[in-house]
Design a protein around this motif. Sequence first.
Motif, short mmCIF file in Angstrom:
data_model
loop_
_atom_site.label_atom_id
_atom_site.label_comp_id
_atom_site.label_asym_id
_atom_site.label_seq_id
_atom_site.Cartn_x
_atom_site.Cartn_y
_atom_site.Cartn_z
N ASP A 129 0.85 -1.18 0.00
CA ASP A 129 0.00 0.00 0.00
C ASP A 129 0.89 1.23 0.00
O ASP A 129 2.09 1.16 0.31
N VAL A 130 0.29 2.35 -0.35
CA VAL A 130 1.01 3.63 -0.28
C VAL A 130 0.92 4.17 1.15
O VAL A 130 0.15 3.68 1.98
N TYR A 131 1.70 5.19 1.44
CA TYR A 131 1.67 5.83 2.75
C TYR A 131 0.52 6.85 2.77
O TYR A 131 0.73 8.06 2.64
N ASN A 132 -0.69 6.32 2.91
CA ASN A 132 -1.88 7.18 2.98
C ASN A 132 -2.47 7.17 4.38
O ASN A 132 -3.64 7.48 4.58
N ASP A 133 -1.63 6.80 5.36
CA ASP A 133 -2.12 6.69 6.74
C ASP A 133 -1.34 7.57 7.71
O ASP A 133 -1.38 7.37 8.92
N LEU A 134 -0.64 8.58 7.19
CA LEU A 134 0.16 9.45 8.07
C LEU A 134 -0.66 10.61 8.62
O LEU A 134 -0.39 11.09 9.71
N GLY A 135 -1.63 11.07 7.85
CA GLY A 135 -2.45 12.19 8.28
C GLY A 135 -3.81 11.77 8.79
O GLY A 135 -4.20 10.60 8.70
N ASP A 136 -4.50 12.72 9.35
CA ASP A 136 -5.86 12.48 9.86
C ASP A 136 -6.68 13.73 9.63
O ASP A 136 -6.97 14.49 10.56
N PRO A 137 -7.08 13.98 8.36
CA PRO A 137 -7.74 15.25 8.03
C PRO A 137 -9.06 15.46 8.76
O PRO A 137 -9.52 16.60 8.86
N ASP A 138 -9.66 14.39 9.29
CA ASP A 138 -10.90 14.57 10.06
C ASP A 138 -10.66 15.41 11.30
O ASP A 138 -11.61 16.00 11.85
N LYS A 139 -9.42 15.48 11.76
CA LYS A 139 -9.10 16.28 12.94
C LYS A 139 -8.84 17.75 12.61
O LYS A 139 -8.63 18.56 13.51
N GLY A 140 -8.80 18.07 11.32
CA GLY A 140 -8.54 19.45 10.94
C GLY A 140 -7.42 19.54 9.94
O GLY A 140 -6.64 18.59 9.75
N SER A 141 -7.31 20.69 9.29
CA SER A 141 -6.34 20.86 8.20
C SER A 141 -4.90 20.71 8.67
O SER A 141 -4.03 20.31 7.90
N GLU A 142 -4.64 21.03 9.96
CA GLU A 142 -3.26 20.91 10.45
C GLU A 142 -2.81 19.46 10.52
O GLU A 142 -1.61 19.18 10.67
N HIS A 143 -3.75 18.51 10.42
CA HIS A 143 -3.41 17.08 10.47
C HIS A 143 -3.37 16.46 9.07
O HIS A 143 -3.20 15.26 8.94
N GLU A 144 -3.54 17.26 8.03
CA GLU A 144 -3.45 16.75 6.67
C GLU A 144 -1.99 16.53 6.28
O GLU A 144 -1.13 17.35 6.60
N ARG A 145 -1.74 15.42 5.60
CA ARG A 145 -0.42 15.13 5.07
C ARG A 145 -0.60 14.53 3.68
O ARG A 145 -1.56 13.79 3.43
N PRO A 146 0.32 14.80 2.76
CA PRO A 146 0.18 14.24 1.41
C PRO A 146 0.35 12.72 1.43
O PRO A 146 1.01 12.16 2.31
N ILE A 147 -0.27 12.05 0.46
CA ILE A 147 -0.07 10.61 0.28
C ILE A 147 1.30 10.41 -0.36
O ILE A 147 1.61 11.00 -1.40
N LEU A 148 2.10 9.58 0.26
CA LEU A 148 3.44 9.31 -0.27
C LEU A 148 3.41 7.98 -1.02
O LEU A 148 3.04 6.95 -0.48
N GLY A 149 3.82 8.03 -2.27
CA GLY A 149 3.79 6.85 -3.12
C GLY A 149 2.63 6.91 -4.09
O GLY A 149 1.54 7.35 -3.75
N GLY A 150 2.88 6.48 -5.33
CA GLY A 150 1.81 6.43 -6.31
C GLY A 150 1.65 7.67 -7.15
O GLY A 150 0.67 7.79 -7.88
N SER A 151 2.61 8.60 -7.06
CA SER A 151 2.53 9.81 -7.89
C SER A 151 3.94 10.27 -8.21
O SER A 151 4.90 9.96 -7.49
N THR A 152 4.07 11.02 -9.30
CA THR A 152 5.37 11.58 -9.64
C THR A 152 5.77 12.69 -8.69
O THR A 152 6.95 12.95 -8.49
N GLU A 153 4.77 13.34 -8.10
CA GLU A 153 5.07 14.43 -7.16
C GLU A 153 5.60 13.91 -5.85
O GLU A 153 6.54 14.48 -5.28
#
Length: 863
Positions: free
Chosen positions: A204-228
Amino acid sequence: MGDRNPTKKSKYHDENGGKVTGVVVLMKKNLLGVNDVAASVVDRVDEILGRKVALRLISTSTAVDPDSSESCRGKLGKTAYLEDWVTKITPMTAAATYNVTFEWSKEMSYPGAFTIANFHHSEFYLKNLTLEDVPGHGRVHFICNSWVYHAERYNKDRIFFANQTYLPSQTPPPLRGYREEELENLRGTGTGKLEEWDRVYDYDVYNDLGDPDKGSEHERPILGGSTEYPYPRRGRTGRPMLSSDPRIESRIPLYNSLSIYVPRDERFSHLKMSDFVAYALKSIFQFLAPEFKDLFDKTPDEFDSFEDVLQLYDGASEVTNVTLLEKIRHHIPVETIKELLRSDGEKTYNFPLPQVIKEDKDAWRSDEEFGREMLAGINPVVIQRLQEFPPRSKLNPELYGRQSSKISEEHIIHNLEGLTVAEAIRNNKLYILDHHDSLMPYLRRINTTAAKTYATRTILFLKEDGTLRPVAIELSLPHPEGDHYGAVSRVCTPAEDGVEGAIWLMAKAYVAVDDSGYHQLISHWLNTHASIEPFIIATNRQLSVLHPIHKLLQPHFRDTMNINALARQSLICAGGFVEITVFPGKYSLEMSSMVYKDWVFPEQSLPGDLIKRGVAIKDSSCPHGVRLLIEDYPYAVDGLEIWGTIKTWVQDYCNIYYKTDEMVQEDPELQTWWTEIREKGHRDKKDKPWWPKMQSLKELIESCTTIIWVASALHAALNFGQYPYGGYLPNRPATSRRFIPDLGTPEYEEMKLNPEKAYLKTITSQMQSVLGISLVEILSRHSSDEIYLGQRDSPEWTADTEACKAFERFGERLKEAEQKFIDLNNDERWRNRSGPVKMPYTLLYPSSEIGLTGRGIPNSISM
């Protein structure tokens, strides 16, 4: 075939059949070494009611098994049961032995595998089964090392193979179907939430580092699966996605962190888990982060002097700053950190004295020690040979403007022992620690947080005595009018006294901050922990336990998926320990993704890395095929010795099973394994031309050597020195909180009058120091069940005598290497091996004791 005495008959055997006895070693269910009494009672009731543990041997006989729909399957023997479960009283924290008696018929051949079905309610850890006096074969041993749950948890009975080694084409035909079926089970279906008892390895990709339900300060980009944001893949857990963002995987509660899914057999052993929890009790763990956030955002308490800092350690007086203590106690339940904040009359802080200040409390401040730690410290893998002057940036000038260095010859000429810059470059005398390009794209955003730091370039001169002298440090910031205007830089040069001496000490601190962050996020996390996980997943999915390469690599994967999962849950996630204590903060993992763009697998080998950085050149006349340009480079000298020892072992081992390149090419499991590593595990790199093609024995040996090196010696060199060097924060600050004061400001006057206090106000705060020291103390410890390079958890890991002898030679070479390192450390010619701090370089000693030793190479990334 593991034949100890093939002519000896079982005392139960005659020509028409008989019995074969076996001994099963297992450990009953327990929790962190505490007896699970309820499980024991229920299991005893299960036994009385006839719900037992059932085993059946699988023969390599070609006879058709009447119970099987597939005639190619090995013949299944009659069911046998573990004996004396009810009557035998055994401690649950230790392994227990149980007898089992199998009926044996003359049609049976070599027992190549067995099935086991657990009809007890509780799981147990099955270590091994040994059959004595198998007719025609003598002693047969099965290594299991696996948790076995109730039979209803599995679609089919669990299967374990004897400790033979077979290439796929050489596997006895009656075992091939079982071999393939076991791999299918381990691969799973790719769907659904994975449960505690599952044994599924998936990506799987690293899509479990953030928790946007807690607010924007807890958002983190998904790592893996993109050129960015490219990244290695991690193990899939299958947890549900957030309803608010279906791309993001939900997180489990922090109090439940220890139960985060990894395949059951990848979880820490009871001893390891007990040690881990004990160490964590002495730490302030991630779940306390919200309580600390407000404290960090305000002006924290400060250390007033270096002597103040020393009071944190054993042998010093009580910390007298009651305000700090009360803040900690107010925000944290005392029972949670009772080992850290003692209330029983012991010292408030009970940290051991870091080795870097054990012999001399001030030597860390010297320029020689500053340079030495780039060769023998905790991040000796970044320094490069300077090949052009001034140094150039590789950042896109359309986005970042002019980023080339402003260090001039006038800045450094008087420190080059009479050489010009051109002569020094030509004579391989100039080196650089360059943290400019990796940091500059993030620096503007980082400096809007509580952190205030610079992108740094450090030029060093290799003196005649073999030591490195820093001759200039460039501190750069983004242009205030926009990135495309380039960098605003100042150049600092060595000074000992007055305000210039204070500025020089601060400049070295900013370099240490950058290097500390790069070490933790790139050298350590990305290049060992994260990059090795796809290899673990692919090995379990595509290489049978019968495969020689599985047997070679498996010890080097122990505990890694578990420690990585815990890191995602508590350390590298949004608001986690790393974001709190390391200067890039919320941009930490995102920054490591940017550096992964330049990750190249062949350059993870030690010779490849040294050549890439220009600190060594190819030379076939030298051992290991490279010649070091810095002769007294402890990490590289010791590392090459370990690298060569590993490579010799891998070569000896692989040559047993692969006689030609064609055998490598025609091994379907091996080829599928290597394809999956590229196309799934490191998918964002799958089209890179530098991947070995895995078409020759040479490529196999080099690739396996690199995997073992990264998982064992490289990780050890980067991890177990964290406390010895970094436990004293002034030496390795992890963040800085203000820039160098401007002339005419009160801060500038304070720097003139009290440079120590100004320094401590600039680097890691008092509160962060306690957190950071706690973390690196945990990470630097060896657990009580550690298995080191050259060791195995069982002497019967394989039945192949030739492989066992090669492994014994490997162990002997490692002992010889360690003695060589001891002798080098005792030779005063090599000044970089101990340096001004009188701290011998021991990080690549293969052996160690339990605890905080600053030495030892575990087989795997286990902490």
